[in-house]
Design a protein around this motif. Structure first.
Motif, short mmCIF file in Angstrom:
data_model
loop_
_atom_site.label_atom_id
_atom_site.label_comp_id
_atom_site.label_asym_id
_atom_site.label_seq_id
_atom_site.Cartn_x
_atom_site.Cartn_y
_atom_site.Cartn_z
N THR A 166 0.83 -1.21 0.00
CA THR A 166 0.00 0.00 0.00
C THR A 166 0.86 1.25 0.00
O THR A 166 0.61 2.20 -0.76
CB THR A 166 -0.92 0.00 1.23
OG1 THR A 166 -1.52 -1.26 1.34
CG2 THR A 166 -1.96 1.07 1.13
N LEU A 167 1.91 1.24 0.86
CA LEU A 167 2.78 2.42 0.96
C LEU A 167 3.49 2.70 -0.36
O LEU A 167 3.47 3.83 -0.87
CB LEU A 167 3.81 2.22 2.06
CG LEU A 167 3.43 2.70 3.44
CD1 LEU A 167 4.55 2.42 4.42
CD2 LEU A 167 3.16 4.19 3.39
N VAL A 168 4.09 1.63 -0.90
CA VAL A 168 4.85 1.82 -2.14
C VAL A 168 3.92 2.29 -3.25
O VAL A 168 4.24 3.22 -4.02
CB VAL A 168 5.55 0.50 -2.53
CG1 VAL A 168 6.15 0.61 -3.91
CG2 VAL A 168 6.63 0.17 -1.52
N ALA A 169 2.72 1.67 -3.32
CA ALA A 169 1.77 2.07 -4.36
C ALA A 169 1.34 3.51 -4.18
O ALA A 169 1.18 4.25 -5.15
CB ALA A 169 0.56 1.14 -4.35
N ALA A 203 -3.00 0.69 -4.48
CA ALA A 203 -3.02 1.18 -3.10
C ALA A 203 -4.38 0.88 -2.45
O ALA A 203 -4.45 0.48 -1.28
CB ALA A 203 -2.73 2.67 -3.07
N LEU A 204 -5.45 1.07 -3.22
CA LEU A 204 -6.78 0.79 -2.68
C LEU A 204 -6.95 -0.68 -2.37
O LEU A 204 -7.54 -1.05 -1.34
CB LEU A 204 -7.85 1.23 -3.68
CG LEU A 204 -8.07 2.72 -3.76
CD1 LEU A 204 -8.98 3.04 -4.91
CD2 LEU A 204 -8.69 3.20 -2.47
N MET A 205 -6.42 -1.54 -3.25
CA MET A 205 -6.53 -2.98 -2.99
C MET A 205 -5.78 -3.33 -1.70
O MET A 205 -6.24 -4.14 -0.90
CB MET A 205 -5.95 -3.79 -4.14
CG MET A 205 -6.61 -3.57 -5.47
SD MET A 205 -8.32 -4.01 -5.47
CE MET A 205 -8.17 -5.75 -5.69
N GLY A 206 -4.61 -2.70 -1.53
CA GLY A 206 -3.84 -2.95 -0.30
C GLY A 206 -4.63 -2.52 0.93
O GLY A 206 -4.69 -3.24 1.93
N THR A 207 -5.25 -1.34 0.84
CA THR A 207 -6.06 -0.85 1.96
C THR A 207 -7.19 -1.82 2.26
O THR A 207 -7.46 -2.16 3.42
CB THR A 207 -6.65 0.53 1.62
OG1 THR A 207 -5.64 1.30 1.00
CG2 THR A 207 -7.15 1.21 2.85
N ALA A 248 -16.25 -2.93 0.42
CA ALA A 248 -16.89 -1.71 -0.07
C ALA A 248 -15.85 -0.75 -0.65
O ALA A 248 -16.13 -0.05 -1.62
CB ALA A 248 -17.67 -1.04 1.05
N THR A 249 -14.64 -0.72 -0.05
CA THR A 249 -13.58 0.12 -0.61
C THR A 249 -13.33 -0.25 -2.06
O THR A 249 -13.20 0.61 -2.93
CB THR A 249 -12.28 -0.06 0.19
OG1 THR A 249 -12.57 0.10 1.56
CG2 THR A 249 -11.24 0.93 -0.24
#
Lengths: 410, 260
Positions: free
Chosen positions: B82-85, B105-109, B124-125
């Motif tokens: 997530t951070l790197v993305a 990044a959204l997928m990581g979140t 939902a994200t």
């Protein structure tokens, strides 16, 4: 490694193997079906290699697979390399990951082995409480594969295919959601296995209870799977191959498998949400208490139902002509969305006043609900038919006349 | 360095803050971000990436153990991705790549939400952001800039200020939360929390909360969206009624008639 982990891994292997085999052989079935519709023989030669045994052409999928593997994996010079490689992977990953939340049977009876929890649900993620939303989320990720594939190909045909496709997939997600919300409202849960159990307990499949919802969902699911008559993303006659024009070899195979998996997903969802999943009257019983006979019967019933829906998809492919793009969009926004909303409102009212209705009629049965639902369906159908009549007029529109800037500006 | 030393003598809380690895993470990541942000020249982008990795290492040194090794591994991998993305989202120059990194990044979140047991939020994200909003974004980007790069994408406004502000904000927030979090993240409490969230009726509980306690907020948000929708429709239909075409000076059709 606990037993639960091992069981989950076994389930994943079974599911992946089953899905890939099913996809390969369903391609063969589709080709047979095409041949049957067009009155020719279809693939019937490839059998066991180096012998003369033909086996009705059952070796065809293996030969096809080998051909794809040994073809050169060629990326043209003008493509955006990174996204070109990522696109098919994204679409296939999303298509496979959907099946984590989809049950492929009911439960297994107790195995009587020390340490194995029972009963074992035939579902990879039995603890996922948001199954339906998860499926929805991953099917919306599939759009990325299409858009990125089309854009990175750096080719006008691919790009047009990607544009059409993303507009189509985004538009039809709305009726898809509206269609399934009716089922979710009635079952009171988002878990697919619980939705099946609810239908099995009451013995009334949702297709009888909310025909309008079924119609909207089935059309939207066909469009989401990009099957004919909704296959505008790749319309061969207009766009060569649509968004995967530039792909070849294994990368193309990934796209094709993902497309087939989308169709299988659509079939799974239609069967689970509207045709009672593994339930069949007098054969499978209901509830979690199963014997080996009912457990296997449930798996077989589910598989047969899915096969029937897939065969319907294949027959539809050779029955309907493809929509024009404006017809496609008008259908989504002017017909499917309003019908879905009507279904949603009717289901919400019926669920809210279910008990009052039963008191008035004096019986605890679903007949009054079914009756009201069918009346509403027929009414909504007639209104939709009058409001948005079937248009087969393909004469050039005034819109396509030369653009007059002066009038437009004034 | 002498200045820092004097400062740390003067204020002991500042001294502990400076010794804290998060301070160094924030400092290093600010430099990395400044180097990597598009600022008119491509110089030092690789150096920026290396400094960024160092900052990640610095951050990793103060992570709390979360339980079993598999929990740790899953969380750290997701957080790292997530951070790197996220960094790549703001530092890449092609808007299409930025959108794709943002999707990652959204997928990581969403994955982190799932690990924490907030299933509905996670899914939902993906549905709302990655599935609907970002796809529409990507759509527009591709139509507007099929070539990928545009000259105004190569310079971001005030790379230096942006990096510094971001570093200060992230540093303060993570130090505050890190201090508070030590009590909450004790294993027993975490287990209890997880059990509560992973209850069978997870979505039902969330729905009851949303449509009970926060009903007015939900309704207002819905009304706002409806207003936007009605506004968009009215703008379109205002244009529709104007005469559209003239054929040899002869009036042909309004747009409404033409599309009928």
């Amino acid at each position: 490694m606990t037993f639960e982990t091992i069981i989950t891994l076994i389930k994943i292997f079974l599911l992946l193997g089953g899905l890939m085999t099913a996809a390969a052989y369903l391609v063969l079935v589709e080709r047979w079906m095409a041949a049957w519709v067009q009155d020719r023989k279809g693939p019937n030669r490839v059998g066991i290699p180096l012998t003369k045994i033909k086996l009705f052409g059952l070796g065809q999928p293996l030969a096809d697979g080998l051909k794809f593997i040994f073809k050169e994996d060629f990326a043209p010079k003008h493509v955006d390399k990174a996204l070109f490689r990522i696109a098919p992977i994204v679409i296939l990953t999303a298509a496979i990951a959907i099946f984590a939340a989809i049950p492929f049977g009911s439960v297994l009876p107790p195995l009587e082995i020390e340490g194995v929890p029972d009963p074992i649900p035939l579902l990879v993620t039995p603890n996922l409480d948001v199954g339906m939303v998860y499926v929805f989320a991953l099917s919306s990720i599939a759009v990325y594969g299409v858009i990125l594939g089309g854009w990175s190909s750096n080719n006008k045909y691919s790009f047009l295919g990607a544009l059409r496709s993303s507009a189509q997939l985004i538009s039809y997600e709305i009726p898809l959601g509206l269609g399934l919300i009716g089922v979710v409202l009635f079952a009171g849960t988002l878990r697919l296995d619980a939705i099946i159990s609810q239908q099995a307990d009451s013995g009334v499949w949702n297709v009888f209870l909310q025909p309008l919802g079924f119609f909207v969902f089935a059309v939207a699911a066909t469009a989401e799977a990009a099957r004919l008559p909704f296959d505008l993303p790749e319309a061969e006659q207009e766009l060569i191959g649509g968004y995967h024009t530039e792909y070849s070899g294994m990368m193309l195979l990934l796209f094709l498998i993902a497309e087939f998996l989308h169709m299988i997903t659509a079939a799974f969802l239609i069967v689970i949400l509207f045709f009672g999943g593994w339930h069949f009257w007098g054969l499978t019983g209901a509830g979690d208490e199963v014997t080996w006979f009912t457990a296997i019967a449930r798996i077989v019933v589910l598989a047969v139902k899915i096969l029937l829906v897939v065969l319907t998809f294949m027959l539809v492919r050779w029955t309907w002509p493809r929509f024009r793009f404006d017809q496609l969009m008008a259908m989504a926004w002017k017909v499917m969305v309003p019908l879905g909303l009507v279904n949603l409102i009717v289901m919400a009212v019926l669920v809210e006043y279910q008990q009052d209705l039963a008191d008035i009629v004096g019986a605890e049965s679903l007949w009054p609900l079914i009756l009201i639902s069918w009346i509403v369906t027929i009414g909504a159908w007639i209104i939709a038919g009058l409001y948005a009549p079937l248009s087969t007029d393909n004469t050039p529109r005034p819109m396509s006349m030369p653009f007059d800037a002066e009038t437009e500006l004034n | 360095m002498t200045g820092l030393w004097v400062l740390s003598q003067a204020d002991s809380s500042l001294a502990t803050a400076i010794k804290h690895p998060i301070a160094w993470t924030a400092f290093l990541s600010a430099i990395a971000m400044w180097l990597m942000l598009p600022r008119g020249s491509a110089k030092g982008r690789r150096l920026g990436a290396i400094v960024g990795i160092a900052a990640l290492g610095c951050l990793a040194s103060c992570l709390l153990p979360l339980g079993s090794w598999s929990d740790n591994a899953v969380f750290w991998i997701l957080a790292g991705v997530t951070l790197v993305a996220g960094v790549c989202t703001v530092t890449f120059r092609s808007p299409v790549y930025c959108a794709v990194w943002f999707a990652l990044a959204l997928m990581g979140t969403a994955g982190i939400f799932l690990v924490q047991g907030a299933q509905f939020l996670g899914v939902a994200t993906v549905v709302v952001y990655a599935g609907a909003i970002l796809v529409t974004f990507l759509f527009v980007l591709m139509l507007a800039q099929p070539g990928g790069d545009a000259y105004y994408d190569r310079i971001s406004w005030e790379a230096m200020l942006a990096a510094a502000t971001g570093a200060v904000l992230v540093g303060i927030l993570s130090m505050t939360i890190g201090k508070l979090g030590l009590d909450h993240l004790n294993p027993p409490a975490a287990d209890k929390l997880l059990e509560n969230v992973l209850a069978q009726e997870h979505v039902a509980k969330l729905g009851a909360e949303l449509f009970g306690r926060h009903l007015i907020a939900v309704e207002i948000a819905g009304t706002l969206l409806l207003v936007a929708l009605v506004g968009a429709t009215s703008i379109v239909s205002a244009q529709r009624n104007r005469p559209l075409l003239k054929n040899n000076g002869r009036f042909v059709a309004t747009r409404q008639e033409a599309t009928r």
